[in-house]
Design a protein around this motif. Structure first.
Motif, PDB file in Angstrom:
ATOM      1  N   ALA A 178      50.630  -5.623 -17.002  1.00 21.92           N
ATOM      2  CA  ALA A 178      51.304  -6.468 -17.981  1.00 21.92           C
ATOM      3  C   ALA A 178      51.176  -5.891 -19.383  1.00 21.92           C
ATOM      4  CB  ALA A 178      50.723  -7.882 -17.928  1.00 21.92           C
ATOM      5  N   MET A 179      50.022  -5.327 -19.699  1.00 21.45           N
ATOM      6  CA  MET A 179      49.826  -4.732 -21.015  1.00 21.45           C
ATOM      7  C   MET A 179      50.734  -3.517 -21.193  1.00 21.45           C
ATOM      8  SD  MET A 179      46.305  -3.366 -22.748  1.00 21.45           S
ATOM      9  CE  MET A 179      46.278  -2.874 -24.484  1.00 21.45           C
ATOM     10  N   ARG A 180      50.867  -2.719 -20.126  1.00 22.67           N
ATOM     11  CA  ARG A 180      51.766  -1.564 -20.206  1.00 22.67           C
ATOM     12  C   ARG A 180      53.199  -2.015 -20.489  1.00 22.67           C
ATOM     13  NH1 ARG A 180      55.159   0.175 -16.617  1.00 22.67           N
ATOM     14  NH2 ARG A 180      54.195  -1.057 -14.944  1.00 22.67           N
ATOM     15  N   ILE A 185      57.234   1.281 -25.377  1.00 25.26           N
ATOM     16  CA  ILE A 185      57.603   2.484 -26.120  1.00 25.26           C
ATOM     17  C   ILE A 185      56.419   3.433 -26.227  1.00 25.26           C
ATOM     18  CG2 ILE A 185      58.351   3.374 -28.355  1.00 25.26           C
ATOM     19  CD1 ILE A 185      60.054   0.900 -28.692  1.00 25.26           C
ATOM     20  N   ARG A 186      55.251   2.895 -26.572  1.00 20.22           N
ATOM     21  CA  ARG A 186      54.086   3.754 -26.745  1.00 20.22           C
ATOM     22  C   ARG A 186      53.583   4.317 -25.416  1.00 20.22           C
ATOM     23  NH1 ARG A 186      54.039   0.262 -30.962  1.00 20.22           N
ATOM     24  NH2 ARG A 186      53.489   1.130 -33.002  1.00 20.22           N
ATOM     25  N   THR A 187      53.535   3.483 -24.381  1.00 23.34           N
ATOM     26  CA  THR A 187      53.052   3.982 -23.095  1.00 23.34           C
ATOM     27  C   THR A 187      54.031   4.990 -22.498  1.00 23.34           C
ATOM     28  OG1 THR A 187      53.991   2.018 -22.011  1.00 23.34           O
ATOM     29  CG2 THR A 187      51.658   1.956 -22.584  1.00 23.34           C
ATOM     30  N   LEU A 188      55.325   4.722 -22.617  1.00 23.50           N
ATOM     31  CA  LEU A 188      56.304   5.670 -22.098  1.00 23.50           C
ATOM     32  C   LEU A 188      56.319   6.951 -22.932  1.00 23.50           C
ATOM     33  CD1 LEU A 188      58.435   6.150 -19.955  1.00 23.50           C
ATOM     34  CD2 LEU A 188      60.140   5.144 -21.486  1.00 23.50           C
ATOM     35  N   GLY A 189      56.060   6.831 -24.222  1.00 22.68           N
ATOM     36  CA  GLY A 189      55.954   8.023 -25.048  1.00 22.68           C
ATOM     37  C   GLY A 189      54.813   8.920 -24.591  1.00 22.68           C
ATOM     38  N   ARG A 224      43.076  -3.136 -29.744  1.00 18.26           N
ATOM     39  CA  ARG A 224      42.737  -3.592 -31.086  1.00 18.26           C
ATOM     40  C   ARG A 224      43.945  -4.225 -31.764  1.00 18.26           C
ATOM     41  NH1 ARG A 224      38.931   1.507 -33.121  1.00 18.26           N
ATOM     42  NH2 ARG A 224      37.118   0.938 -31.850  1.00 18.26           N
ATOM     43  N   ARG A 225      45.126  -3.678 -31.520  1.00 16.46           N
ATOM     44  CA  ARG A 225      46.335  -4.275 -32.097  1.00 16.46           C
ATOM     45  C   ARG A 225      46.568  -5.666 -31.516  1.00 16.46           C
ATOM     46  NH1 ARG A 225      52.379  -1.714 -32.702  1.00 16.46           N
ATOM     47  NH2 ARG A 225      53.421  -3.668 -33.224  1.00 16.46           N
ATOM     48  N   GLU A 226      46.322  -5.835 -30.218  1.00 15.56           N
ATOM     49  CA  GLU A 226      46.461  -7.153 -29.606  1.00 15.56           C
ATOM     50  C   GLU A 226      45.530  -8.167 -30.255  1.00 15.56           C
ATOM     51  OE1 GLU A 226      47.950  -7.031 -24.986  1.00 15.56           O
ATOM     52  OE2 GLU A 226      45.818  -6.818 -25.397  1.00 15.56           O
ATOM     53  N   ARG A 227      44.295  -7.752 -30.520  1.00 17.95           N
ATOM     54  CA  ARG A 227      43.324  -8.666 -31.114  1.00 17.95           C
ATOM     55  C   ARG A 227      43.715  -9.040 -32.544  1.00 17.95           C
ATOM     56  NH1 ARG A 227      39.556  -5.337 -28.283  1.00 17.95           N
ATOM     57  NH2 ARG A 227      39.137  -4.131 -30.164  1.00 17.95           N
ATOM     58  N   LEU A 228      44.343  -8.096 -33.258  1.00 20.28           N
ATOM     59  CA  LEU A 228      44.680  -8.350 -34.657  1.00 20.28           C
ATOM     60  C   LEU A 228      45.977  -9.141 -34.811  1.00 20.28           C
ATOM     61  CD1 LEU A 228      43.799  -4.877 -36.238  1.00 20.28           C
ATOM     62  CD2 LEU A 228      42.565  -7.021 -36.549  1.00 20.28           C
ATOM     63  N   THR A 229      46.958  -8.835 -33.963  1.00 19.32           N
ATOM     64  CA  THR A 229      48.295  -9.405 -34.162  1.00 19.32           C
ATOM     65  C   THR A 229      48.779 -10.249 -32.999  1.00 19.32           C
ATOM     66  OG1 THR A 229      49.403  -7.461 -33.245  1.00 19.32           O
ATOM     67  CG2 THR A 229      48.902  -7.432 -35.587  1.00 19.32           C
ATOM     68  N   GLY A 230      48.060 -10.195 -31.855  1.00 24.35           N
ATOM     69  CA  GLY A 230      48.558 -10.877 -30.656  1.00 24.35           C
ATOM     70  C   GLY A 230      49.472  -9.946 -29.887  1.00 24.35           C
ATOM     71  N   PRO A 231      49.625 -10.157 -28.582  1.00 21.35           N
ATOM     72  CA  PRO A 231      50.459  -9.285 -27.765  1.00 21.35           C
ATOM     73  C   PRO A 231      51.914  -9.307 -28.228  1.00 21.35           C
ATOM     74  CG  PRO A 231      49.113 -10.745 -26.425  1.00 21.35           C
ATOM     75  CD  PRO A 231      49.006 -11.239 -27.804  1.00 21.35           C
ATOM     76  N   ARG A 232      52.502  -8.105 -28.286  1.00 21.40           N
ATOM     77  CA  ARG A 232      53.931  -7.994 -28.581  1.00 21.40           C
ATOM     78  C   ARG A 232      54.395  -6.612 -28.167  1.00 21.40           C
ATOM     79  NH1 ARG A 232      54.056  -7.698 -35.207  1.00 21.40           N
ATOM     80  NH2 ARG A 232      52.718  -5.868 -35.469  1.00 21.40           N
ATOM     81  N   GLY A 233      55.644  -6.452 -27.971  1.00 21.21           N
ATOM     82  CA  GLY A 233      56.181  -5.200 -27.470  1.00 21.21           C
ATOM     83  C   GLY A 233      56.221  -4.113 -28.520  1.00 21.21           C
ATOM     84  N   ALA A 234      56.225  -2.827 -28.001  1.00 17.61           N
ATOM     85  CA  ALA A 234      56.350  -1.623 -28.834  1.00 17.61           C
ATOM     86  C   ALA A 234      55.314  -1.550 -29.916  1.00 17.61           C
ATOM     87  CB  ALA A 234      57.723  -1.570 -29.461  1.00 17.61           C
TER      88      ALA A 234
END
Length: 234
Positions: A178-180, A185-189, A224-234
């Motif tokens: 689910a996180m992937r 964009i980042r994981t596929l990159g 760390r981005r999830e913890r700071l901003t919450g889950p979101r795409g790209a």
């Protein structure tokens, strides 16, 4: 984020703490490639013998020998992604633990998946990767499309496998998947980077260890981005 993760992974790949794993990874990758090469050459020789090519058409035999050599080289390139996944599964936890300890010393360490679960997951996905690459091999000689199919298929497959293996040290596999999907964009990159390495001889031998280090760094940064901003795409 991806550039920083790739630079850190490259540094880690040749660092003293990972050097022993690097040599083991290279040895196992080369060993599997040699076994596959021997198996394929035996198949080619058996085909030639069964059709009596040598005795009837010596010139065709020589031509077949050189064509088979080129064909086997191409086949190995298409088998390399599946081999990479198998090799990575053997060294994932040892390599990931070193990367986590050296570059993220303040974070809680990850937990290895049970060996049987990890191997079953890796073998199953290596099988899928093998089938996809064999399908891509069929259209190898179609201009542009053949290479594009190889690159695109492996970008997705390698991104999925390497990222989920790294993330599974910190969360259940369904959450890792689910996180992937949350950060496509980042994981596929990262998968595109690994897929590009696959087409470069010698460099592709480094893919298993580099891929592990890359995805450990990427997972840490995305967490760390999830913890700071919450889950979101790209």
């Amino acid at each position: 984020m991806l550039v920083e993760s790739a630079a850190a992974a490259l540094r880690q790949t040749f660092s003293p703490p990972l050097r022993a794993i690097l040599w083991k990874s290279l040895g196992l990758t080369l060993g599997l490639l040699v076994l596959v090469w021997l198996g394929l050459t035996r198949l080619v020789q058996a085909f030639q013998a069964s059709h009596h090519i040598s005795s009837q058409y010596p010139i065709l035999d020589s031509l077949a020998y050189y064509l088979a050599g080129f064909g086997l080289f191409v086949a190995l390139a298409y088998l390399m992604p599946a081999i990479s996944i198998l090799v990575a599964s053997f060294f994932l936890d040892d390599a990931a633990a070193i990367v986590e300890r050296t570059d993220f010393p303040g974070d809680p360490p990850g937990q290895a998946m049970p060996f049987g679960t990890a191997m079953l997951y890796a073998v199953r996905f290596a099988g899928v990767t093998l089938l996809v690459n064999l399908a891509a091999l069929v259209i190898f000689f179609v201009p542009v499309i053949g290479i594009a199919a190889f690159f695109a298929a492996n970008a997705y497959l390698l991104a999925r496998e390497y990222f989920e293996m790294a993330a599974a040290r910190f969360r259940p596999l369904p959450e890792a998947a689910a996180m992937r999907r949350t950060f496509p964009i980042r994981t596929l990159g990262a998968g595109c980077l690994l897929s590009a390495m696959m087409v470069v001889p010698i460099l592709n031998l480094l893919t298993p260890l580099f891929g592990i280090a890359l995805m450990v760094h990427l997972h840490k940064r995305l967490s760390r981005r999830e913890r700071l901003t919450g889950p979101r795409g790209a």
